[in-house]
Design an enzyme around this catalytic site. Sequence first.
Site, PDB file in Angstrom:
ATOM      1  N   SER A   1       0.812  -1.216   0.000  1.00 56.48           N
ATOM      2  CA  SER A   1       0.000   0.000   0.000  1.00 56.48           C
ATOM      3  C   SER A   1       0.844   1.264   0.000  1.00 56.48           C
ATOM      4  CB  SER A   1      -0.933   0.014   1.210  1.00 56.48           C
ATOM      5  OG  SER A   1      -1.746  -1.119   1.213  1.00 56.48           O
TER       6      SER A   1
ATOM      7  N   HIS B   1       0.794   4.620   4.325  1.00 57.93           N
ATOM      8  CA  HIS B   1      -0.051   5.314   3.358  1.00 57.93           C
ATOM      9  C   HIS B   1       0.346   6.788   3.246  1.00 57.93           C
ATOM     10  CE1 HIS B   1      -3.737   2.409   3.090  1.00 57.93           C
ATOM     11  NE2 HIS B   1      -2.588   1.771   3.022  1.00 57.93           N
TER      12      HIS B   1
END
Length: 185
Positions: free
Chosen positions: A61, A112
Site C-alpha cells: 500500500s 499510506h
Amino acid sequence: MHVGVGHLLFNSFALALFAPALEQMLGKIRFISVYLLTGILANVATFFIGGLGYNFHLGASGAIFGLFGLYAYMVFMRKDLIDSVNSQIILVIVVIGVIMTFLNPGINIYAHIFGLLSGIVIAPLFLGKARPFYAAPRKTYQDTEVTFNPNRWKKRRFLTRQKVLNFIGLLFIILVIIGVIGQLF
C-alpha cells in the site's frame, strides 16, 4: 505478503488501474524505480515512527500511495502531463484513499501517508522529461509511403486451442493460489 485475499486483491486492483499510464509515461525502469523507492520510503518511515512493535505492516500500500503521490504532483505542479478529467478523477481517488486510511482499522497509516508524501517529493526527479501519456507519438509520412491496402480489414485473429488452454490453466492456478491463501487466513 498481505493480510488476506481482500488486501491482496485491492492492492492488485489499484496497481492494475493506476500503474499502466505511469509506466507508459515514465518507462519501465523509471516506473519500477518510483514504485520501489516510494514503497521503501513508506516502510522506513513506518519502522522509525511505529517501531518494531508496530502490528500493521504488510502489503504494498505504501508503494501504491507513492504512485498516488506522483499523480497528485502532476495534478498540482505538472498540469501539462495530465488532462483535467483525469486530474479530477485522481484527486477524488486520492482524497477517498486518505480518508479510508483513517476510517478502516488495521491499516498502516504511516505507510499510506509517507508513501503519498514520498511520491510527491520524488516526483520532480522522475517527471523531468516525461511526456503526457495521452499524447501518442506522432508519425510523419511522405505521400509515397502511404498506400491503401483493400485486404487490410479482412485479416482476422482467431484464438487458437493452445491460447485457450493456456488461459484456462492460468485461471486455474490463480484460483488455487487464492483458495490456498484463503485457507491459511
